[in-house]
Motif scaffolding. Structure first.
Motif, mmCIF file in Angstrom:
data_model
loop_
_atom_site.group_PDB
_atom_site.id
_atom_site.type_symbol
_atom_site.label_atom_id
_atom_site.label_comp_id
_atom_site.label_asym_id
_atom_site.label_seq_id
_atom_site.Cartn_x
_atom_site.Cartn_y
_atom_site.Cartn_z
ATOM 1 N N GLU A 1 -5.345 4.257 -0.342
ATOM 2 C CA GLU A 1 -6.631 4.849 0.018
ATOM 3 C C GLU A 1 -7.682 3.773 0.223
ATOM 4 O O GLU A 1 -8.580 3.912 1.050
ATOM 5 C CB GLU A 1 -7.037 5.880 -1.035
ATOM 6 N N ALA A 2 -7.533 2.655 -0.473
ATOM 7 C CA ALA A 2 -8.445 1.520 -0.239
ATOM 8 C C ALA A 2 -8.240 0.999 1.190
ATOM 9 O O ALA A 2 -9.209 0.746 1.921
ATOM 10 C CB ALA A 2 -8.168 0.414 -1.254
ATOM 11 N N GLU B 1 0.831 -1.222 0.000
ATOM 12 C CA GLU B 1 0.000 0.000 0.000
ATOM 13 C C GLU B 1 0.862 1.268 0.000
ATOM 14 O O GLU B 1 0.415 2.330 -0.429
ATOM 15 C CB GLU B 1 -0.928 0.039 1.224
#
Lengths: 367, 367, 367, 367
Positions: free
Chosen positions: A147-148, A139
């Protein structure tokens, strides 16, 4: 234009020195000594120190007055200032919000700060404790994934950088922490069209190293070894007593010399916490080098400085420069600010004079 | 093109180190470490070190072999070199003429040296003992008066400069002596269309000063005092034990810091002769400075160097640069060579990096 | 009386310097500078340096001539000596036996050495590489258990001590290794009526510490911190690059100050291997202390020494003193030799002057 | 028994630090750190610090409160003390009389001081500015001639010593000034049966020298050179900017090393006035020495101290010891107090530990 300076670690020694120093300069109690941007040749278009508004995040709640009194006891701040400037300190105190909260909250704090004071720009500057190097995660390399997953998975310094970018603020990483250096955050800075700079303020021993290393290179003298021992007390020293945090610092400290000399050099830099030194730091460096016909020679130096007094004016310089760069539409990393950092983001240049020439050229573009 | 290097003080430690070092480089026994003009970016149009032919004046007649052996005993020169390069030293020996003779004789020695070797250019470099400051005389200020009175009234170093100019040679004043700095001699250099440079080679403590002073200036740190003690043995030390000669040196040593900082600074530099140090020198400097809010800090350094090993490669650099400048038609003082000197003739710039930038630009023009 | 000196690590820098130095003194090529027992007031009854016969164990087989030449290249030994004293070095070479062999073999080597030269006494001195601290075993605490298990289970330095005692030889532990400090070996020394001394020769930084710490104590100045960095090359440095071995050394180095001051002091001593320093060592110490009314002050020193040149004369002193003590019937640990050691066995006294007074008194008893 | 301490230079930095320090100790605000006579082993029969009564002479009339405030601003005295102890300072102020008056007046001041406080003993201690060496006069060598000519012909420090002796007081010369060292005054001390001690308090660089020189001697290491530079501000520094006064100091500073080593050593000690250092002093010493086989090594140290904070507790120690010695009937010079002085009157011993042993033995006799 009114510019906000948001300090992460707003109750620490550096931030307190910034707050009381800016107030003392505003009240014309002291000259702006140590402020590079006050030197001749820097443009009048930079926001004035007297116009800066301070706020920040911190996880402790000791008052700035108290911190300022402690700093004056240890000789960092003139004994008379904390009393004379109590009201300014209280005002700055009122702008400090609890740190270590979710990113959403950090963003709101910045937005509210901007609205409360009608600020044209905010520069967020991390002067909190050094973190260990970040443990890589997918990430961190991709903004969409990040952002997920949610920005709260970021290391602390990077959460503040994320919040700054999302709130449309410039950011300065004044510590060796990851901060804005994760690829996902560089992506974010570009998307949000905000500038950032870093990292790890070059305040003492490394400053001297970056002035001396080019001397050897320019005289074709071969540096054979460069060793050093840093003795420091204070909060910074206590943090660096932790080997993981120290790792970030030592990596950062050992960049300048090989970068300038263009080759690896034997020797390393030690950092020791010596509580008795309080806010002060003593660093000893020992350099061996070869001259003509291989004759062996040596240079050693002892630096006795006060990191807060050395860092605070640079924080003011960076706030002024980044705010102005933001206004001029600069986006992403600002490599021309490498003069201020041990580990200059976006630039491989570590030689002090070359960095200074670039800074002045950059300041000219901001006129 | 074959260039001659004529050393005044041709049997001294510096000249001997130059002679054996150039021979060792020619024989590929050592790299040209310490030679600035061998760094990347310097033009191939400079005369090659291997092509330089050496001669000079000296008042003593001890052989270069003997001097080289002594230097190897004191660790300046690798133990094996004097034997390996004995023939080269003897050849250089054969080109040394008695010093302290009338100017007419000095001129003839230079002319004969040129003819003997079919030299395209000669650079005369003074590496002899430091003289006291010159006692002013009207003749020193006016070439016509001087030539009427006869050049033998000049101080020793200036007689050599006069002879060099009259013989159409470039000149380098590597000591703090008056050399070419008398107005009458500047007039002569212009009339004879020869270049010159000086003065007082920046080899050690002052080199470090000129690297550090800009660091303080560029960080807006106020230097409050700068004090130093130089301990040196060898012939140079013995000469400087004489207060009159020491005066020239101390004046020269104390120029850099105020020039860079733009203000006078408290403190002075002491020079002590310590015979026990032999060819080696130890210098300690102590600097106090003010930071933000007037916080007091300090820096001290100890430099342990060998002046001959530091000076010799610069002598080779200067010979190459001045010869090439002469060939390119440069006349009079060469201010862009200030990088090499404590008291840069024709330039007020003492900051090391700025001097280095100018040198590289100048070298570019010589391509 | 003829005394044998058996060096464990007989081809190392210290042992080689001992061998060539003793030969040079015997041939009256150099004065016995650095030998404490040559100072006025030490008794004539000590065996003469010229009468000492050298032998030893080593695991390498490079010749002493070669080692001596290398030492002269690095400036430890005058360049002319290895050639002048080649024959003496070859003679010493012929007395060196392979190390790292079973204890039984070590004992035979000592017995044969005694017989070969008709020696009245032998002193075994360990000048080999530092070992890690010993991992405790029941056999190390009880001679009967040890002899049941066989001495080959001992750590290397202790095997040599065991062999020395069994062969009726005195023993000196010049390194921080366990050597004779295991209870079972103390028992053995008593049973065999042999003396021993140790440990870890006090040659440089710790020597200065033990001279300065009493100064603070005697002036009622409170030492607040004592930090240090040791930079050393050579074989010793390479060994100490291993953390386990370094542990022994650092423990040993940090004893003196708290022992003299009677309280723990903040700060630690670092040891770095810097190959470029060769046989040389540079140590920097930084001390902070409180005076009247708690005023903070500091002292720092830089020691630049050559361990082999500092250790070798002490090895000769110890050989002479232990041999004579043996002759006078002294048995077990010799606490009055603490003057020579960082970790004085049998004594808690670390103050240098007090140790020196005790040494002189002891020497008087040996008259 | 109540003892009076009469300080010549009663408004100087040292005297002010003595006054406020003694008051702070009396009020149990600070420990008696830095006081040698408070160490274990010193007899309880010495007058208590809390019982000392202070007075003195001075030529200025700035109040002790003001001086104390200035000292606290420069960090010599804790910021809170001047206010807390204002009353004690005023009391001491009231006991200060104008200096530079005729000897008869000085004597009366001492007599009145004794009567005013019913003092059993008074010790006069000179802590005023350093004077040039005395220009010899026949009267200085013969008490009869001196009294015929009148004591006002004496150099200033000697006038105070004369007055002290005539008033039946002990005397301590804490500066390098002539004080009691003129033969006529020694005669007087004997006639008046009073003790005296001196001279020139050993507070900093020389203290370290006298701890290190015996280390070299005791290890048979040959010191080849010992050079130093003292940088000091404050009143003492200003006085020493005068070459004549500096001469006294430099002579005194250069005694210890040759006295301990038993031979002259190359090198000298420089003293520079650096106003910026205020009450602080920085001294750098550089020592070269030879080891085994003539190997060259070096030691350098930097001492950063506050002379007032170092001198004040020794002044209290000397007052207690001399008063008690007086009570025990000691007359004339007290050689066993050499531990406190750079130029120990009545003793050739300069080694610090030996001096300390003698001091403790002497203190034992005073029990």
């Amino acid at each position: 234009m009114t510019v906000g300076v948001w300090l992460v670690g707003a109750r620490g020694s550096v931030a307190t020195t910034v707050a009381i120093g800016a107030a003392a300069i505003r009240s014309a109690l002291v000259p702006a000594q140590g402020c590079v941007t006050e030197l001749p040749g820097f443009p009048g278009t930079l926001p004035r120190i007297a116009d800066l508004v301070f706020g920040g995040h911190d996880i402790t709640d000791i008052s700035l007055r108290k911190r300022a009194e402690r700093l004056s006891e240890s000789g960092v701040v003139p004994a008379t200032l904390p009393a004379q400037l109590g009201r300014d300190l209280d005002a700055a105190d009122a702008e400090i919000r609890p740190g270590g909260v979710p990113v959403a909250r950090l963003i709101e704090d910045l937005v509210e700060f901007r609205e409360r004071h009608g600020l044209s720009r905010i520069v967020v500057i991390n002067v909190s404790s050094t973190e260990p190097p970040a443990v890589p995660r997918p990430e961190f390399g991709d903004l969409a994934l990040l952002e997920a997953a949610g920005a709260d998975i970021l290391p602390s310094s990077s959460r503040y950088a994320y919040a700054a970018f999302r709130a449309g603020c410039g950011y300065v990483e004044f510590t060796p922490s990851p901060g804005p250096t994760l690829p996902a955050l560089m992506e974010l800075a570009a998307r949000e069209s905000v500038p950032y700079a870093g990292r790890d303020g070059k305040t003492g021993e490394t400053l001297v190293k970056s002035a001396l290393a080019p001397m050897f290179a320019g005289r074709a003298l071969r540096v054979r070894s460069w060793s050093g021992l840093n003795l420091l007390g204070g909060g910074d020293g206590a943090t660096l007593a932790d080997p993981a945090a120290r790792a970030s610092k030592e990596i950062s400290k050992d960049r300048a010399v090989p970068a300038v000399l263009g080759e690896e050099v034997e020797g390393r830099t030690h950092i020791d916490y010596v509580a008795d030194l309080g806010e002060w730091k003593t660093a000893w460096d020992h350099v061996t080098f070869d001259g003509f016909l291989g004759t062996r020679m040596s240079l050693q130096f002892t630096w006795q400085g006060c990191d807060s007094a050395l860092a605070a004016p640079l924080v003011l310089d960076l706030a002024r420069l980044v705010a102005r760069a933001h206004e001029k539409g600069r986006v992403g990393v600002l490599p021309d600010l490498g003069y201020f950092f041990k580990d200059p983001l976006g630039s491989g240049e570590h030689g002090l004079s070359t960095q200074y020439d670039r800074l002045r050229a950059f300041a000219g573009e901001l006129a």
